[in-house]
Write a protein that holds these residues in place. Structure first.
Motif, PDB file in Angstrom:
ATOM      1  N   ASP A  68       0.830  -1.201   0.000  1.00  0.00           N
ATOM      2  CA  ASP A  68       0.000   0.000   0.000  1.00  0.00           C
ATOM      3  C   ASP A  68       0.870   1.260   0.000  1.00  0.00           C
ATOM      4  N   VAL A  69       0.234   2.406  -0.148  1.00  0.00           N
ATOM      5  CA  VAL A  69       0.974   3.665  -0.220  1.00  0.00           C
ATOM      6  C   VAL A  69       1.737   3.948   1.073  1.00  0.00           C
ATOM      7  N   ASN A  70       1.297   3.370   2.185  1.00  0.00           N
ATOM      8  CA  ASN A  70       2.013   3.546   3.456  1.00  0.00           C
ATOM      9  C   ASN A  70       3.097   2.494   3.661  1.00  0.00           C
ATOM     10  N   GLY A  71       3.322   1.625   2.666  1.00  0.00           N
ATOM     11  CA  GLY A  71       4.372   0.618   2.745  1.00  0.00           C
ATOM     12  C   GLY A  71       3.942  -0.699   3.343  1.00  0.00           C
ATOM     13  N   GLU A  72       2.704  -0.789   3.830  1.00  0.00           N
ATOM     14  CA  GLU A  72       2.247  -2.038   4.442  1.00  0.00           C
ATOM     15  C   GLU A  72       1.847  -3.069   3.383  1.00  0.00           C
ATOM     16  N   TYR A  73       2.068  -4.341   3.723  1.00  0.00           N
ATOM     17  CA  TYR A  73       1.619  -5.440   2.868  1.00  0.00           C
ATOM     18  C   TYR A  73       1.382  -6.663   3.729  1.00  0.00           C
ATOM     19  N   MET A  74       0.581  -7.569   3.245  1.00  0.00           N
ATOM     20  CA  MET A  74       0.291  -8.802   3.972  1.00  0.00           C
ATOM     21  C   MET A  74       1.357  -9.832   3.610  1.00  0.00           C
ATOM     22  N   GLY A  75       2.118 -10.267   4.606  1.00  0.00           N
ATOM     23  CA  GLY A  75       3.222 -11.189   4.363  1.00  0.00           C
ATOM     24  C   GLY A  75       2.769 -12.628   4.209  1.00  0.00           C
ATOM     25  N   ALA A  76       3.710 -13.469   3.817  1.00  0.00           N
ATOM     26  CA  ALA A  76       3.428 -14.895   3.658  1.00  0.00           C
ATOM     27  C   ALA A  76       3.167 -15.576   4.991  1.00  0.00           C
ATOM     28  N   ASP A  77       3.493 -14.919   6.076  1.00  0.00           N
ATOM     29  CA  ASP A  77       3.203 -15.441   7.416  1.00  0.00           C
ATOM     30  C   ASP A  77       1.864 -14.932   7.937  1.00  0.00           C
ATOM     31  N   ASN A  78       1.080 -14.296   7.039  1.00  0.00           N
ATOM     32  CA  ASN A  78      -0.229 -13.741   7.387  1.00  0.00           C
ATOM     33  C   ASN A  78      -0.145 -12.625   8.417  1.00  0.00           C
ATOM     34  N   LYS A  79       1.000 -11.967   8.479  1.00  0.00           N
ATOM     35  CA  LYS A  79       1.181 -10.810   9.338  1.00  0.00           C
ATOM     36  C   LYS A  79       1.406  -9.574   8.474  1.00  0.00           C
ATOM     37  N   ILE A  80       1.046  -8.420   9.031  1.00  0.00           N
ATOM     38  CA  ILE A  80       1.238  -7.171   8.304  1.00  0.00           C
ATOM     39  C   ILE A  80       2.687  -6.720   8.464  1.00  0.00           C
ATOM     40  N   HIS A  81       3.335  -6.464   7.343  1.00  0.00           N
ATOM     41  CA  HIS A  81       4.715  -5.978   7.331  1.00  0.00           C
ATOM     42  C   HIS A  81       4.737  -4.599   6.679  1.00  0.00           C
ATOM     43  N   ARG A  82       5.837  -3.893   6.899  1.00  0.00           N
ATOM     44  CA  ARG A  82       6.031  -2.595   6.264  1.00  0.00           C
ATOM     45  C   ARG A  82       7.370  -2.609   5.532  1.00  0.00           C
ATOM     46  N   SER A  83       7.360  -2.138   4.300  1.00  0.00           N
ATOM     47  CA  SER A  83       8.572  -2.152   3.474  1.00  0.00           C
ATOM     48  C   SER A  83       8.818  -0.760   2.915  1.00  0.00           C
ATOM     49  N   ASN A  84      10.104  -0.418   2.739  1.00  0.00           N
ATOM     50  CA  ASN A  84      10.445   0.877   2.143  1.00  0.00           C
ATOM     51  C   ASN A  84      10.635   0.778   0.636  1.00  0.00           C
ATOM     52  N   ARG A  85      10.286  -0.373   0.062  1.00  0.00           N
ATOM     53  CA  ARG A  85      10.319  -0.537  -1.386  1.00  0.00           C
ATOM     54  C   ARG A  85       9.078  -1.324  -1.799  1.00  0.00           C
ATOM     55  N   PRO A  86       8.647  -1.208  -3.046  1.00  0.00           N
ATOM     56  CA  PRO A  86       7.423  -1.916  -3.456  1.00  0.00           C
ATOM     57  C   PRO A  86       7.539  -3.421  -3.279  1.00  0.00           C
ATOM     58  N   GLU A  87       6.455  -4.021  -2.802  1.00  0.00           N
ATOM     59  CA  GLU A  87       6.374  -5.477  -2.688  1.00  0.00           C
ATOM     60  C   GLU A  87       5.453  -5.996  -3.797  1.00  0.00           C
ATOM     61  N   TYR A  88       5.852  -7.121  -4.399  1.00  0.00           N
ATOM     62  CA  TYR A  88       5.120  -7.671  -5.541  1.00  0.00           C
ATOM     63  C   TYR A  88       4.535  -9.041  -5.228  1.00  0.00           C
ATOM     64  N   THR A  89       3.484  -9.376  -5.991  1.00  0.00           N
ATOM     65  CA  THR A  89       2.906 -10.711  -5.937  1.00  0.00           C
ATOM     66  C   THR A  89       2.515 -11.125  -7.349  1.00  0.00           C
ATOM     67  N   SER A  90       1.865 -12.275  -7.470  1.00  0.00           N
ATOM     68  CA  SER A  90       1.483 -12.881  -8.751  1.00  0.00           C
ATOM     69  C   SER A  90       2.732 -13.377  -9.486  1.00  0.00           C
ATOM     70  N   PHE A  91       3.306 -14.434  -8.954  1.00  0.00           N
ATOM     71  CA  PHE A  91       4.504 -15.041  -9.533  1.00  0.00           C
ATOM     72  C   PHE A  91       4.163 -16.391 -10.150  1.00  0.00           C
ATOM     73  N   SER A  92       4.010 -16.405 -11.458  1.00  0.00           N
ATOM     74  CA  SER A  92       3.752 -17.655 -12.192  1.00  0.00           C
ATOM     75  C   SER A  92       5.086 -18.196 -12.699  1.00  0.00           C
ATOM     76  N   ASN A  93       5.959 -18.562 -11.763  1.00  0.00           N
ATOM     77  CA  ASN A  93       7.381 -18.678 -12.092  1.00  0.00           C
ATOM     78  C   ASN A  93       7.744 -19.854 -12.975  1.00  0.00           C
ATOM     79  N   TRP A  94       6.990 -20.946 -12.935  1.00  0.00           N
ATOM     80  CA  TRP A  94       7.284 -22.063 -13.837  1.00  0.00           C
ATOM     81  C   TRP A  94       7.149 -21.614 -15.286  1.00  0.00           C
ATOM     82  N   ASP A  95       6.267 -20.666 -15.517  1.00  0.00           N
ATOM     83  CA  ASP A  95       6.065 -20.136 -16.858  1.00  0.00           C
ATOM     84  C   ASP A  95       7.037 -19.002 -17.172  1.00  0.00           C
ATOM     85  N   THR A  96       7.160 -18.066 -16.235  1.00  0.00           N
ATOM     86  CA  THR A  96       7.830 -16.808 -16.557  1.00  0.00           C
ATOM     87  C   THR A  96       9.350 -16.875 -16.465  1.00  0.00           C
TER      88      THR A  96
END
Length: 481
Positions: free
Chosen positions: A80-108
């Protein structure tokens, strides 16, 4: 009455969605929003400029940019614009850089990550960083296919490892490479490594003990091991780890059945399974070529160039095979790199012809204009590489296997400089000559180092094949035994 509405979105909370909306969508001026979106997209799409032949189908231009557009849609920002994102541990984290999701890695990992790395290395570095954060929060193992903050466990192999190595090889490096390497090695050596309970490498104990596993899964593991070997050498200069993983990658040889001359799964006692078993979304004839890091060794195993050329010829009788048919499947990722195997087999003119055929016969304008699932940009990026005449064949290695470009003029606006590709054609598939920065170039392999700071590629193409071009030049296409 006119009803106006706009939408805010957050993976974290309703309040964060409201705040995203307040900061990202000020006012109610629709045309302003539309213009801003067009400007943002044009900044990305203009990273590649193409000029078709004068007599070419005008829809080719639209088709190319549609595929380039697809390549840029995912992965998507989930913070989000405040840096928060929902982590893989189902906890709210804050990052100073954009966090990404939607990784179709076997394909991409086969196409898209390389394209993003050369065109937008800053954003791609954030994607790789996000993948490492997900792995740490999810239990320490690399995921295969991430949706929102969940590891879906879809597909097979260890694709995120290859994706990271490919990103690094093509210039996306703004993250802690040593930390990523530790995660990759953990997944390759610890049978308990997992992300949210999904094992990174199912069957790892059996694979390490016996030296073989289900064929298509093992071939994916072998590519990941080779990718680790390149990443370890480039990022940390760990020559011991690099040599060890490169050796493990040669486990594909344990799948080679000399009586049949094909790769094949084995039973627990070492006997051969039926040749048609254990090929995920593909066939033994397509997956045979999934040793991109040691194509010379693979070709030699079946008798050399002529035997490989004949086997490839029989595969390319058709380009539209489905998952179970024994011809080339242009619509599915395991087959992506096969046309360029001709460059290792001494017949590069056939690679040039096949790639032109793929563009013309497998893609068209319309709702069903793709030969298969785009898979979050994988197929879009494949089309782009086919069209510009450069394909990233070898996992973890910065460089391209060459085919003839499809457009008269192509400009790649890279962070390090401008790459211009001239002389391409949709009607002349065969390379007669190539110069790079005014020097004759007679190789079907172009290292990334030659291009990353800008270069001029000048092609001379023809309607008839030059069967000698690219067969004796240096550097030779890389192969690692």
């Amino acid at each position: 009455r006119q009803i106006c509405y706009k939408i805010g979105m957050s993976y974290v909370s309703v309040e964060n969605a409201r705040e995203n909306l307040r900061q990202e969508s000020v006012g109610w001026n629709f045309m302003q929003v539309k213009t801003a979106a067009e400007t943002a997209w044009n900044s990305y799409l203009s990273k590649i400029e193409i000029r078709p032949d004068d007599k070419d189908d005008p829809n080719r231009l639209q088709q190319f940019y549609t595929h380039l557009y697809h390549s840029f849609i995912h992965p998507n920002i989930c913070s989000d614009v405040n840096g928060e994102y929902m982590g893989a541990d189902n906890k709210i984290h804050r990052s100073n850089r954009p966090e990404y999701t939607s990784f179709s890695n076997w394909d991409t990992y086969r196409t898209q990550i390389q394209l993003l790395s050369i065109l937008a290395p800053e954003q791609t570095s954030d994607m790789v960083y996000s993948l490492g954060e997900f792995a740490e929060q999810a239990g320490g193992g690399m995921p295969r296919w991430v949706l929102a903050n969940k590891e879906t466990g879809i597909m097979q192999g260890d694709p995120s490892t290859v994706l990271v190595a490919n990103a690094y090889a093509f210039g996306a490096r703004n993250y802690d490479a040593r930390k990523l390497l530790q995660i990759m090695v953990h997944g390759a050596t610890d049978s308990t490594a997992s992300a949210q309970g999904v094992l990174t490498r199912p069957g790892l104990i059996e694979y390490l003990e016996k030296g073989y596993y289900d064929a298509s899964i093992q071939l994916e593991y072998n590519s990941a091991e080779f990718a680790i070997s390149r990443f370890a050498l480039a990022a940390t200069d760990d020559q011991y780890l690099s040599g060890s993983m490169q050796g493990r990658a040669q486990g594909w040889k344990n799948l080679f059945n000399p009586a049949r001359g094909w790769l094949q799964s084995r039973n627990a006692d070492g006997s051969w399974k039926p040749y048609y078993e254990d090929w995920r979304e593909s066939t033994y004839k397509n997956y045979f070529w999934m040793v991109p890091f040691n194509l010379r060794g693979l070709i030699n195993s079946i008798g050399g160039n002529k035997a490989a050329e004949a086997r490839l010829d029989s595969l390319f009788v058709r380009l539209d095979a489905n998952y179970g048919q024994e011809w080339f499947a242009s619509g599915n990722e395991p087959s992506f790199g096969i046309p360029w195997v001709y460059n290792w087999a001494g017949a590069p003119y056939k690679a040039q012809n096949i790639v032109h055929r793929i563009i013309k016969e497998s893609y068209f304008d319309g709702q069903d204009g793709l030969p298969g699932n785009d898979d979050l940009g994988a197929m879009g990026a494949y089309y782009v590489f086919c069209a510009i005449g450069l394909y990233p064949e070898v996992p973890g290695v910065g460089g391209f296997s060459v085919n003839s470009p499809f457009f008269r003029e192509i400009k790649l606006h890279l962070p390090g400089g401008l790459v211009t590709i001239s002389g391409g054609s949709s009607s002349k598939p065969y390379i007669q000559a190539l110069k790079i920065d005014d020097k004759v170039y007679d190789s079907t392999w172009i290292p990334w180092e030659l291009l990353k700071n800008g270069a001029r590629l000048q092609y001379q193409l023809g309607r008839k094949p030059d069967k000698q071009w690219g067969t004796t030049g240096t550097p030779e296409p890389p192969s690692f035994d």
